[in-house]
Write a protein that holds these residues in place. Structure first.
Motif, PDB file in Angstrom:
ATOM      1  N   LEU A  36      49.896-124.311  17.501  1.00 48.33           N
ATOM      2  CA  LEU A  36      49.839-124.129  16.052  1.00 48.33           C
ATOM      3  C   LEU A  36      50.235-122.708  15.680  1.00 48.33           C
ATOM      4  N   LYS A  37      50.567-122.435  14.423  1.00 48.12           N
ATOM      5  CA  LYS A  37      50.693-123.424  13.389  1.00 48.12           C
ATOM      6  C   LYS A  37      52.137-123.932  13.302  1.00 48.12           C
TER       7      LYS A  37
ATOM      8  N   TYR B 179      53.526-127.672  14.413  1.00 46.44           N
ATOM      9  CA  TYR B 179      52.933-128.964  14.089  1.00 46.44           C
ATOM     10  C   TYR B 179      53.917-129.980  13.551  1.00 46.44           C
TER      11      TYR B 179
ATOM     12  N   ILE C 200      43.127-120.228  21.766  1.00 46.73           N
ATOM     13  CA  ILE C 200      42.014-120.581  20.886  1.00 46.73           C
ATOM     14  C   ILE C 200      42.074-122.066  20.568  1.00 46.73           C
TER      15      ILE C 200
ATOM     16  N   VAL D 208      46.603-136.069  22.636  1.00 41.66           N
ATOM     17  CA  VAL D 208      47.103-134.864  21.987  1.00 41.66           C
ATOM     18  C   VAL D 208      46.024-133.797  21.949  1.00 41.66           C
ATOM     19  N   ASP D 209      46.452-132.570  21.849  1.00 36.94           N
ATOM     20  CA  ASP D 209      45.523-131.472  21.632  1.00 36.94           C
ATOM     21  C   ASP D 209      46.259-130.333  20.945  1.00 36.94           C
ATOM     22  N   PHE D 210      45.486-129.418  20.384  1.00 35.52           N
ATOM     23  CA  PHE D 210      46.059-128.357  19.565  1.00 35.52           C
ATOM     24  C   PHE D 210      45.479-127.016  19.978  1.00 35.52           C
TER      25      PHE D 210
ATOM     26  N   GLY E  92      41.426-126.237  21.174  1.00 29.89           N
ATOM     27  CA  GLY E  92      41.758-127.143  22.262  1.00 29.89           C
ATOM     28  C   GLY E  92      40.518-127.582  23.017  1.00 29.89           C
ATOM     29  N   ASP E  93      40.675-128.662  23.740  1.00 25.66           N
ATOM     30  CA  ASP E  93      39.577-129.130  24.573  1.00 25.66           C
ATOM     31  C   ASP E  93      39.472-128.238  25.794  1.00 25.66           C
TER      32      ASP E  93
ATOM     33  N   ARG F 135      45.929-122.524  19.546  1.00 31.83           N
ATOM     34  CA  ARG F 135      46.583-121.379  18.910  1.00 31.83           C
ATOM     35  C   ARG F 135      46.634-120.274  19.936  1.00 31.83           C
TER      36      ARG F 135
ATOM     37  N   LEU G 179      49.050-141.477  26.103  1.00 28.81           N
ATOM     38  CA  LEU G 179      49.372-140.162  25.553  1.00 28.81           C
ATOM     39  C   LEU G 179      48.167-139.641  24.779  1.00 28.81           C
TER      40      LEU G 179
ATOM     41  N   PHE H 220      56.022-131.241  16.340  1.00 31.69           N
ATOM     42  CA  PHE H 220      55.103-132.010  17.173  1.00 31.69           C
ATOM     43  C   PHE H 220      54.901-133.406  16.596  1.00 31.69           C
ATOM     44  N   ALA H 221      54.621-133.485  15.285  1.00 30.54           N
ATOM     45  CA  ALA H 221      54.369-134.772  14.648  1.00 30.54           C
ATOM     46  C   ALA H 221      55.607-135.670  14.734  1.00 30.54           C
TER      47      ALA H 221
END
Lengths: 197, 186
Positions: B65-66, B69, B114, B94-96, B116-117, B98, B92, B72-73
């Motif tokens: 991000l940012k 996105y 920063i 997903v994760d996000f 995310g899992d 920064r 599949l 990505f989408a």
């Protein structure tokens, strides 16, 4: 006044074979309750309503990860179409947050906001929170209280789904919502957009 | 082998009036260099290449991000079309994240991840990092080193980037597809 598309408690949905479904999910699903195309159509109308209600001032669209990102991307695409094709357009910035709820000794439930820019950047802006589902409403209530401290000009919540549940604390997205769904059994909001059961 | 669509230094682009542009930007822009449709077409092909190279095993798509996105989408939409319409599909998730870069006394540049899992969830998976722009490459190098410690099965980076140098007369843009992690940067 919030308007929403209601899904009846006894909605049967459609057979899987009538739609495209990821192969690795086929054995786990029974029916398609809400087709992705219906969601897109509703989202298109939401974009129009949002511009009408919030388009007078800089909008900060706040995406609640992870579930909200697909709805968020589609919604912003529709807003962008309006921005590029109407007589006037509204400046729009985006940001992303994650909400982690936790219990501690002092309160039954608290919510921590992770990620995102400094909340002070929301001061004086029209803030649009984009969420995928509101169930009890407690998380959203806590988030709104947090945001209010930053003195935004306006805060609105748009949620793809709102669950009808006896556990609800009574919160409803204050202006806009899409599909109102009764949860008697688990349902799955897939990343691709179809809602299955 | 990385394949990419190159935009020439002297690419003139197209007149604004031929396209739809947000009104509040109209006075700040001169030309359209890369139309959105071109980006979508290239993204569609990237999705196919990704499935071909990584589709044998559970993919974790990691969005930076940012800026990343939108790309990505769109990319995941195309992957989803393939998943829903081909004989086989790949799970599949997903994760996000920064990336914040900072300087400290010990090293010239460090990167903090920063959100995310837990990175341990990447162990044994095919990790696809989706980034919008890579300039010097230092941030990406650091991120890749961090990810390697989690023992993923495979890591690939797909980036969509445009580098326009404001200080120089020419501009240089490159739209690049998949690259192998260790061969990215100089």
């Amino acid at each position: 006044m919030a308007s929403f598309l209601q899904i009846a408690d006894d909605e049967k949905g459609h057979e899987l074979e009538l739609f495209c479904v990821p192969k690795h999910y086929e054995n786990d699903l029974e029916r398609v309750i809400i087709p992705h195309g219906l969601i897109k159509d509703r989202t298109e109308r939401l974009a129009r309503d949002i511009i009408r209600d919030m388009g007078g001032h800089h909008i900060v669209a706040l995406c609640v990860l992870k579930g909200g990102y697909k709805f968020f991307a589609d919604l912003l695409d529709f807003i962008q179409v309006l921005n590029q094709n109407c007589d006037k357009s509204v400046p729009l910035t985006v940001d992303f947050i994650r909400l982690k709820s936790y219990c501690n000794d002092e309160s039954t439930n608290s919510v921590k906001v992770i990620g995102g820019d400094e909340l002070s950047s929301l001061t004086g802006k029209n803030v649009l929170i984009v969420e995928d589902i509101v169930e009890t409403g407690r998380t959203m209530k806590t988030l709104l209280a947090l945001l209010e401290e930053c003195n935004p000009k306006m805060v609105k919540v748009v949620s793809l789904l709102v669950k009808r549940t006896p556990r609800s604390c009574g919160y409803r997205p204050d202006s806009l919502r899409t599909i109102h769904h009764m949860c008697r059994h688990p349902f799955y909001l897939m990343r691709c957009g179809n809602v299955y059961i």
